[in-house]
Motif scaffolding. Structure first.
Motif, PDB file in Angstrom:
ATOM      1  N   LYS A 137       5.579  10.118 -10.796  1.00 45.80           N
ATOM      2  CA  LYS A 137       6.857   9.399 -10.740  1.00 45.80           C
ATOM      3  C   LYS A 137       6.972   8.577  -9.466  1.00 45.80           C
ATOM      4  O   LYS A 137       7.493   7.450  -9.488  1.00 45.80           O
ATOM      5  CB  LYS A 137       8.017  10.386 -10.852  1.00 45.80           C
ATOM      6  CG  LYS A 137       8.148  11.036 -12.221  1.00 45.80           C
ATOM      7  CD  LYS A 137       9.357  11.960 -12.277  1.00 45.80           C
ATOM      8  CE  LYS A 137       9.492  12.582 -13.661  1.00 45.80           C
ATOM      9  NZ  LYS A 137      10.664  13.507 -13.728  1.00 45.80           N
ATOM     10  N   LEU A 138       6.498   9.117  -8.360  1.00 47.93           N
ATOM     11  CA  LEU A 138       6.536   8.367  -7.103  1.00 47.93           C
ATOM     12  C   LEU A 138       5.567   7.184  -7.145  1.00 47.93           C
ATOM     13  O   LEU A 138       5.859   6.121  -6.585  1.00 47.93           O
ATOM     14  CB  LEU A 138       6.201   9.280  -5.921  1.00 47.93           C
ATOM     15  CG  LEU A 138       7.346  10.096  -5.328  1.00 47.93           C
ATOM     16  CD1 LEU A 138       6.844  10.937  -4.164  1.00 47.93           C
ATOM     17  CD2 LEU A 138       8.480   9.195  -4.877  1.00 47.93           C
ATOM     18  N   ILE A 139       4.429   7.365  -7.786  1.00 49.75           N
ATOM     19  CA  ILE A 139       3.470   6.263  -7.915  1.00 49.75           C
ATOM     20  C   ILE A 139       4.114   5.105  -8.671  1.00 49.75           C
ATOM     21  O   ILE A 139       4.034   3.937  -8.248  1.00 49.75           O
ATOM     22  CB  ILE A 139       2.184   6.721  -8.632  1.00 49.75           C
ATOM     23  CG1 ILE A 139       1.450   7.769  -7.802  1.00 49.75           C
ATOM     24  CG2 ILE A 139       1.258   5.519  -8.885  1.00 49.75           C
ATOM     25  CD1 ILE A 139       0.279   8.416  -8.524  1.00 49.75           C
ATOM     26  N   GLU A 140       4.772   5.411  -9.763  1.00 49.88           N
ATOM     27  CA  GLU A 140       5.414   4.363 -10.556  1.00 49.88           C
ATOM     28  C   GLU A 140       6.585   3.741  -9.805  1.00 49.88           C
ATOM     29  O   GLU A 140       6.836   2.536  -9.915  1.00 49.88           O
ATOM     30  CB  GLU A 140       5.864   4.915 -11.906  1.00 49.88           C
ATOM     31  CG  GLU A 140       4.698   5.229 -12.833  1.00 49.88           C
ATOM     32  CD  GLU A 140       3.707   4.067 -12.921  1.00 49.88           C
ATOM     33  OE1 GLU A 140       4.146   2.932 -13.218  1.00 49.88           O
ATOM     34  OE2 GLU A 140       2.507   4.294 -12.665  1.00 49.88           O
ATOM     35  N   LEU A 141       7.301   4.562  -9.024  1.00 49.28           N
ATOM     36  CA  LEU A 141       8.395   4.026  -8.222  1.00 49.28           C
ATOM     37  C   LEU A 141       7.861   3.049  -7.175  1.00 49.28           C
ATOM     38  O   LEU A 141       8.405   1.947  -7.003  1.00 49.28           O
ATOM     39  CB  LEU A 141       9.150   5.173  -7.539  1.00 49.28           C
ATOM     40  CG  LEU A 141      10.363   4.776  -6.690  1.00 49.28           C
ATOM     41  CD1 LEU A 141      11.417   4.077  -7.539  1.00 49.28           C
ATOM     42  CD2 LEU A 141      10.956   6.018  -6.011  1.00 49.28           C
ATOM     43  N   ALA A 142       6.801   3.436  -6.488  1.00 50.71           N
ATOM     44  CA  ALA A 142       6.202   2.550  -5.489  1.00 50.71           C
ATOM     45  C   ALA A 142       5.662   1.284  -6.146  1.00 50.71           C
ATOM     46  O   ALA A 142       5.784   0.176  -5.597  1.00 50.71           O
ATOM     47  CB  ALA A 142       5.086   3.284  -4.752  1.00 50.71           C
ATOM     48  N   ARG A 143       5.063   1.426  -7.326  1.00 53.26           N
ATOM     49  CA  ARG A 143       4.547   0.262  -8.053  1.00 53.26           C
ATOM     50  C   ARG A 143       5.690  -0.710  -8.396  1.00 53.26           C
ATOM     51  O   ARG A 143       5.536  -1.930  -8.313  1.00 53.26           O
ATOM     52  CB  ARG A 143       3.826   0.705  -9.319  1.00 53.26           C
ATOM     53  CG  ARG A 143       3.037  -0.421  -9.998  1.00 53.26           C
ATOM     54  CD  ARG A 143       2.535   0.028 -11.366  1.00 53.26           C
ATOM     55  NE  ARG A 143       1.758   1.261 -11.300  1.00 53.26           N
ATOM     56  CZ  ARG A 143       0.466   1.303 -10.996  1.00 53.26           C
ATOM     57  NH1 ARG A 143      -0.186   0.175 -10.759  1.00 53.26           N
ATOM     58  NH2 ARG A 143      -0.168   2.461 -10.961  1.00 53.26           N
ATOM     59  N   SER A 144       6.837  -0.151  -8.766  1.00 52.32           N
ATOM     60  CA  SER A 144       7.977  -1.011  -9.098  1.00 52.32           C
ATOM     61  C   SER A 144       8.474  -1.774  -7.873  1.00 52.32           C
ATOM     62  O   SER A 144       8.927  -2.916  -7.988  1.00 52.32           O
ATOM     63  CB  SER A 144       9.109  -0.178  -9.702  1.00 52.32           C
ATOM     64  OG  SER A 144       9.763   0.620  -8.722  1.00 52.32           O
ATOM     65  N   HIS A 145       8.381  -1.142  -6.687  1.00 54.06           N
ATOM     66  CA  HIS A 145       8.765  -1.839  -5.462  1.00 54.06           C
ATOM     67  C   HIS A 145       7.814  -3.007  -5.203  1.00 54.06           C
ATOM     68  O   HIS A 145       8.254  -4.091  -4.777  1.00 54.06           O
ATOM     69  CB  HIS A 145       8.748  -0.882  -4.272  1.00 54.06           C
ATOM     70  CG  HIS A 145       9.725   0.250  -4.370  1.00 54.06           C
ATOM     71  ND1 HIS A 145      10.959   0.132  -4.967  1.00 54.06           N
ATOM     72  CD2 HIS A 145       9.639   1.540  -3.920  1.00 54.06           C
ATOM     73  CE1 HIS A 145      11.595   1.291  -4.891  1.00 54.06           C
ATOM     74  NE2 HIS A 145      10.819   2.152  -4.257  1.00 54.06           N
ATOM     75  N   ALA A 146       6.529  -2.793  -5.439  1.00 52.61           N
ATOM     76  CA  ALA A 146       5.544  -3.874  -5.252  1.00 52.61           C
ATOM     77  C   ALA A 146       5.841  -5.034  -6.194  1.00 52.61           C
ATOM     78  O   ALA A 146       5.811  -6.207  -5.794  1.00 52.61           O
ATOM     79  CB  ALA A 146       4.137  -3.339  -5.484  1.00 52.61           C
ATOM     80  N   GLU A 147       6.130  -4.722  -7.444  1.00 55.87           N
ATOM     81  CA  GLU A 147       6.446  -5.773  -8.418  1.00 55.87           C
ATOM     82  C   GLU A 147       7.699  -6.530  -8.009  1.00 55.87           C
ATOM     83  O   GLU A 147       7.762  -7.761  -8.125  1.00 55.87           O
ATOM     84  CB  GLU A 147       6.626  -5.152  -9.799  1.00 55.87           C
ATOM     85  CG  GLU A 147       5.335  -4.592 -10.391  1.00 55.87           C
ATOM     86  CD  GLU A 147       5.567  -3.832 -11.684  1.00 55.87           C
ATOM     87  OE1 GLU A 147       6.748  -3.689 -12.085  1.00 55.87           O
ATOM     88  OE2 GLU A 147       4.566  -3.379 -12.284  1.00 55.87           O
ATOM     89  N   ARG A 148       8.673  -5.819  -7.514  1.00 55.47           N
ATOM     90  CA  ARG A 148       9.933  -6.436  -7.079  1.00 55.47           C
ATOM     91  C   ARG A 148       9.696  -7.403  -5.921  1.00 55.47           C
ATOM     92  O   ARG A 148      10.369  -8.427  -5.816  1.00 55.47           O
ATOM     93  CB  ARG A 148      10.882  -5.311  -6.653  1.00 55.47           C
ATOM     94  CG  ARG A 148      12.326  -5.698  -6.477  1.00 55.47           C
ATOM     95  CD  ARG A 148      13.096  -4.419  -6.147  1.00 55.47           C
ATOM     96  NE  ARG A 148      14.512  -4.627  -6.054  1.00 55.47           N
ATOM     97  CZ  ARG A 148      15.383  -3.694  -5.671  1.00 55.47           C
ATOM     98  NH1 ARG A 148      14.934  -2.478  -5.366  1.00 55.47           N
ATOM     99  NH2 ARG A 148      16.670  -3.952  -5.603  1.00 55.47           N
ATOM    100  N   MET A 149       8.734  -7.060  -5.068  1.00 51.93           N
ATOM    101  CA  MET A 149       8.421  -7.893  -3.912  1.00 51.93           C
ATOM    102  C   MET A 149       7.392  -8.978  -4.224  1.00 51.93           C
ATOM    103  O   MET A 149       7.085  -9.800  -3.359  1.00 51.93           O
ATOM    104  CB  MET A 149       7.901  -7.008  -2.772  1.00 51.93           C
ATOM    105  CG  MET A 149       8.920  -5.991  -2.277  1.00 51.93           C
ATOM    106  SD  MET A 149       8.186  -4.727  -1.190  1.00 51.93           S
ATOM    107  CE  MET A 149       7.934  -5.720   0.292  1.00 51.93           C
ATOM    108  N   GLY A 150       6.828  -8.934  -5.415  1.00 51.42           N
ATOM    109  CA  GLY A 150       5.812  -9.915  -5.791  1.00 51.42           C
ATOM    110  C   GLY A 150       4.481  -9.674  -5.116  1.00 51.42           C
ATOM    111  O   GLY A 150       3.726 -10.622  -4.868  1.00 51.42           O
ATOM    112  N   VAL A 163       0.856  -1.188   0.000  1.00 49.68           N
ATOM    113  CA  VAL A 163       0.000   0.000   0.000  1.00 49.68           C
ATOM    114  C   VAL A 163       0.891   1.236   0.000  1.00 49.68           C
ATOM    115  O   VAL A 163       1.678   1.445   0.925  1.00 49.68           O
ATOM    116  CB  VAL A 163      -0.930   0.031   1.226  1.00 49.68           C
ATOM    117  CG1 VAL A 163      -1.752   1.322   1.233  1.00 49.68           C
ATOM    118  CG2 VAL A 163      -1.843  -1.184   1.247  1.00 49.68           C
ATOM    119  N   TYR A 164       0.765   2.024  -1.048  1.00 55.26           N
ATOM    120  CA  TYR A 164       1.506   3.277  -1.120  1.00 55.26           C
ATOM    121  C   TYR A 164       0.600   4.407  -0.663  1.00 55.26           C
ATOM    122  O   TYR A 164      -0.359   4.781  -1.334  1.00 55.26           O
ATOM    123  CB  TYR A 164       2.002   3.522  -2.542  1.00 55.26           C
ATOM    124  CG  TYR A 164       2.537   4.918  -2.778  1.00 55.26           C
ATOM    125  CD1 TYR A 164       3.329   5.564  -1.821  1.00 55.26           C
ATOM    126  CD2 TYR A 164       2.267   5.588  -3.963  1.00 55.26           C
ATOM    127  CE1 TYR A 164       3.809   6.834  -2.038  1.00 55.26           C
ATOM    128  CE2 TYR A 164       2.750   6.870  -4.195  1.00 55.26           C
ATOM    129  CZ  TYR A 164       3.514   7.493  -3.223  1.00 55.26           C
ATOM    130  OH  TYR A 164       3.999   8.770  -3.436  1.00 55.26           O
TER     131      TYR A 164
END
Length: 215
Positions: free
Chosen positions: A176-189, A167-168
């Motif tokens: 840009k921050l939304i996409e950055l947070a989304r990339s962290h979620a993808e990285r964590m599965g 949850v961001y």
């Protein structure tokens, strides 16, 4: 000038200004507090921040806050602490009460950013991993490297296997921050949820303190 996220993480922010009130805060909240001070004209409130990385060692937070209060109390008419419990098990609240200093209500910043009442109503909070604007930017320093995932990515499921989503909680609207947070979620599965919270109870608490301490 606002220090870099790296400086706020490792060193915090020294007290500055000529105000009669001091806010002692976590470095992870510096940008938000400075934005609110500027927007509302709270020039009588100075800010000092402890290193945000203390959150990786919550057993050290109470003493660090206590030391800061004792260091500055003779130079200000009032001091307020912008920490929630933050994993101190009630010790920070007890220390602030003993020293006669008010602090922000709530278990942690994820709660007061959303609003403590709203956050407390979530039934899936225990399986959600939370990021704020600051933590989205400082994900490597706070999560990935301290857990050794940069060296041992195979530990990912060990640490996060019981989580279902990231949850961001966004304080500002920044694609840009939304996409950055989304990339962290993808990285964590993990599934990704964007939750624009603004400043929540942080803003209302600061507004109340500003009225209470206005010259």
């Amino acid at each position: 000038m606002i220090p870099s996220d790296e400086t706020l993480t490792q060193s915090g922010l020294s007290a500055g200004g000529t105000g009669s009130v001091l806010l002692i805060a976590c470095g992870a909240l510096a940008r938000e507090i400075l934005a609110l001070k500027s927007r509302n004209g709270w020039g009588h409130m100075d800010l000092t921040c402890l290193p945000a990385i203390l959150h990786n060692h919550p057993e050290r937070i109470t003493k660090a806050v206590e030391d800061s209060i004792l260091k500055h109390r003779d130079h200000y008419e009032s001091i307020f602490v912008i920490y929630a419990d933050c994993g101190t098990g009630g010790q920070l609240e007890a220390a602030c009460a003993r020293l006669g200093v008010e602090m922000v209500a709530g278990p942690h910043c994820y709660s007061f950013f959303e609003g403590n009442a709203a956050f407390g109503a979530h039934e899936d909070e225990i399986t959600a991993f939370y990021l704020t604007d600051f933590l989205a930017r400082q994900f490597e320093a706070f999560v990935w490297k301290p857990l050794g995932l940069d060296r041992h990515p195979e530990l990912l499921d060990t640490y996060f296997g019981h989580y279902t989503k990231l949850v961001y909680q966004a304080q500002i609207d920044d694609p840009k921050l939304i996409e950055l947070a989304r990339s962290h979620a993808e990285r964590m599965g993990l599934a990704f949820e964007y939750r624009p919270t603004g400043y929540g109870d942080l803003e209302t608490t600061l507004a109340g303190w500003a009225r209470q301490s206005a010259p």
